[in-house]
Design an enzyme around this catalytic site. Structure first.
Site, PDB file in Angstrom:
ATOM      1  N   ASN A  11     123.115  16.684  32.866  1.00 10.33           N
ATOM      2  CA  ASN A  11     123.925  15.318  33.270  1.00 10.33           C
ATOM      3  C   ASN A  11     125.219  15.504  32.348  1.00 10.33           C
ATOM      4  O   ASN A  11     125.118  14.971  31.083  1.00 10.33           O
ATOM      5  CB  ASN A  11     123.026  14.308  33.107  1.00 10.33           C
ATOM      6  CG  ASN A  11     123.589  12.869  33.387  1.00 10.33           C
ATOM      7  OD1 ASN A  11     124.757  13.093  33.842  1.00 10.33           O
ATOM      8  ND2 ASN A  11     123.202  12.043  33.214  1.00 10.33           N
ATOM      9  N   LYS A  13     127.498  13.321  32.717  1.00 10.89           N
ATOM     10  CA  LYS A  13     127.831  11.838  32.548  1.00 10.89           C
ATOM     11  C   LYS A  13     129.581  11.903  32.907  1.00 10.89           C
ATOM     12  O   LYS A  13     130.028  12.564  33.529  1.00 10.89           O
ATOM     13  CB  LYS A  13     127.509  11.383  31.183  1.00 10.89           C
ATOM     14  CG  LYS A  13     125.940  11.530  30.899  1.00 10.89           C
ATOM     15  CD  LYS A  13     125.529  10.719  29.907  1.00 10.89           C
ATOM     16  CE  LYS A  13     123.936  10.942  29.873  1.00 10.89           C
ATOM     17  NZ  LYS A  13     123.408  10.269  28.757  1.00 10.89           N
ATOM     18  N   HIS A  95     119.275   6.345  36.394  1.00  9.45           N
ATOM     19  CA  HIS A  95     119.360   6.606  34.934  1.00  9.45           C
ATOM     20  C   HIS A  95     119.709   5.461  34.301  1.00  9.45           C
ATOM     21  O   HIS A  95     120.338   4.416  34.680  1.00  9.45           O
ATOM     22  CB  HIS A  95     120.875   7.505  34.977  1.00  9.45           C
ATOM     23  CG  HIS A  95     120.939   8.083  33.613  1.00  9.45           C
ATOM     24  ND1 HIS A  95     121.649   7.470  32.726  1.00  9.45           N
ATOM     25  CD2 HIS A  95     120.556   9.205  33.084  1.00  9.45           C
ATOM     26  CE1 HIS A  95     121.570   8.153  31.491  1.00  9.45           C
ATOM     27  NE2 HIS A  95     120.960   9.225  31.692  1.00  9.45           N
ATOM     28  N   GLU A  97     121.630   4.374  32.213  1.00  9.26           N
ATOM     29  CA  GLU A  97     123.043   3.700  31.889  1.00  9.26           C
ATOM     30  C   GLU A  97     123.415   3.044  33.269  1.00  9.26           C
ATOM     31  O   GLU A  97     124.259   2.181  33.292  1.00  9.26           O
ATOM     32  CB  GLU A  97     124.020   5.035  31.714  1.00  9.26           C
ATOM     33  CG  GLU A  97     123.851   5.475  30.347  1.00  9.26           C
ATOM     34  CD  GLU A  97     123.954   6.843  30.007  1.00  9.26           C
ATOM     35  OE1 GLU A  97     124.464   7.704  30.920  1.00  9.26           O
ATOM     36  OE2 GLU A  97     123.537   7.389  29.052  1.00  9.26           O
ATOM     37  N   GLU A 165     113.189   9.337  30.531  1.00  9.43           N
ATOM     38  CA  GLU A 165     114.122   9.223  29.307  1.00  9.43           C
ATOM     39  C   GLU A 165     113.822   7.826  28.895  1.00  9.43           C
ATOM     40  O   GLU A 165     114.578   6.849  29.191  1.00  9.43           O
ATOM     41  CB  GLU A 165     115.599   9.427  30.195  1.00  9.43           C
ATOM     42  CG  GLU A 165     115.727  10.467  30.950  1.00  9.43           C
ATOM     43  CD  GLU A 165     117.095  10.839  31.061  1.00  9.43           C
ATOM     44  OE1 GLU A 165     117.602  11.774  30.701  1.00  9.43           O
ATOM     45  OE2 GLU A 165     118.020  10.072  31.376  1.00  9.43           O
ATOM     46  N   GLY A 171     121.193   9.976  23.864  1.00  3.02           N
ATOM     47  CA  GLY A 171     122.508   9.927  22.959  1.00  3.02           C
ATOM     48  C   GLY A 171     122.458   9.298  21.825  1.00  3.02           C
ATOM     49  O   GLY A 171     123.515   9.139  21.209  1.00  3.02           O
ATOM     50  N   SER A 211     118.321  13.189  23.983  1.00  6.68           N
ATOM     51  CA  SER A 211     118.389  14.113  22.861  1.00  6.68           C
ATOM     52  C   SER A 211     117.655  15.405  22.820  1.00  6.68           C
ATOM     53  O   SER A 211     117.230  15.856  21.552  1.00  6.68           O
ATOM     54  CB  SER A 211     118.108  13.250  21.616  1.00  6.68           C
ATOM     55  OG  SER A 211     119.104  12.074  21.550  1.00  6.68           O
TER      56      SER A 211
HETATM   57  O1  G3P Z   1     120.344  11.954  31.667  1.00 11.93           O
HETATM   58  C1  G3P Z   1     120.281  12.632  30.375  1.00 11.93           C
HETATM   59  C2  G3P Z   1     120.654  11.826  29.316  1.00 11.93           C
HETATM   60  O2  G3P Z   1     120.391  10.421  29.401  1.00 11.93           O
HETATM   61  C3  G3P Z   1     120.171  12.340  28.186  1.00 11.93           C
HETATM   62  O3  G3P Z   1     121.228  12.151  27.336  1.00 11.93           O
HETATM   63  O4  G3P Z   1     122.874  12.841  25.277  1.00 11.93           O
HETATM   64  O5  G3P Z   1     120.493  12.162  24.802  1.00 11.93           O
HETATM   65  O6  G3P Z   1     121.068  14.484  25.923  1.00 11.93           O
HETATM   66  P1  G3P Z   1     121.409  13.016  25.712  1.00 11.93           P
END
Ligand code: G3P
Length: 249
Positions: A11, A13, A95, A97, A165, A171, A211
């Site tokens: 993703n 983003k 998601h 976000e 998630e 993140g 992460s």
């Molecule tokens: O959709 C994937 C995401 O929300 C995870 O983000 O940067 O933690 O891998 P990240």
């Protein structure tokens, strides 16, 4: 990993430029990827066409969002029909976000997923709890409420991948431990078995996001109920994303 073909989504983003995306596509095109993994990337809308025309067919393309119904007078939205027209096969719905930054609720997300599926787009259906919800012992309740809204709306689970998630892991660099992720994945499967069907529970892939990186994916992938990953930050680096894809066990 245990259910179905291993699945890894990247993703991207709201990141990238024409140049950085062209570099990323070049890296992905030259990466050596295991056969037994489904790989999907989700570029920002405006770069989907560029990615579609330059990326290997080995990797499918997802949108990061889509409108809830047929297109028309909906300023700023992109329709499922338009996404299909430019070669998208998938869309991400639910998601964190979009839930927590943009304010989409579970019912709206369920309806958007239903529309996408009836029009032939596959759905990466995201669920996950916030830190305070986990600390209050509400992890399962939150995930079940989000799952229920998908279940109440989707016509079938055949073309759905569930992404767990946890919001606190997204993140932040704070990845869930393999045990923490496995525990929720098992609970999701049990919920599906009880509320949808044993068949859907045993056939639906449940992937983990939050992460994930080249250093932690192999351990996570060993868990019985982790059927792949949804990767954010690390999906912007071609070689690292390829190594996550290749952590299929
Ligand atoms: O959709 C994937 C995401 O929300 C995870 O983000 O940067 O933690 O891998 P990240």
């Amino acid at each position: 990993a245990g259910t179905g073909k291993f699945f890894v989504g990247g993703n991207w983003k709201c990141n990238g430029t024409k140049d950085s995306i062209s570099k990323l596509v070049t890296e992905l095109n030259s990466a050596k990827l295991e056969d037994d993994v489904d790989i999907v990337v989700a570029p920002p809308f405006v770069y989907i066409d560029q990615v579609k025309s330059s990326l290997t067919d080995r990797i499918e393309i997802s949108a990061q969002n889509a409108w809830v119904g047929k297109g028309g007078a909906f300023t700023g939205e992109i329709s499922v029909e338009q996404l299909k027209d430019i070669g998208c096969k998938w869309v991400i719905h639910g998601h964190s976000e979009r839930r927590h930054v943009i304010g989409e609720d579970s019912q709206f997300i369920g309806k958007k997923s239903a529309y996408a599926l009836t029009q032939g787009l596959k759905v990466i259906a995201c669920i996950g709890e916030k830190l305070e919800e986990r600390e209050a012992g509400k992890t399962f309740d939150v995930c079940y409420e989000q799952l229920k809204a998908f279940a109440d709306n989707v016509p079938s689970w055949d073309d759905v991948v569930i992404a767990y998630e946890p919001v606190w892991a997204i993140g932040t660099g704070k990845v869930a431990s393999p045990q923490q992720a496995q525990e929720v994945h098992v609970a999701v499967r049990e919920w599906l078995s009880k509320n949808v069907s044993a068949e859907v529970a045993s056939q639906t892939r449940i992937i983990y996001g939050g992460s994930v990186n080249g250093g932690n994916s192999a351990e996570l992938a060993k868990q019985e109920d982790i059927d792949g990953f949804l990767v954010g930050g690390a999906s912007l680096k071609g070689p690292e994303f390829a190594s996550i894809c290749n952590s299929v066990t």
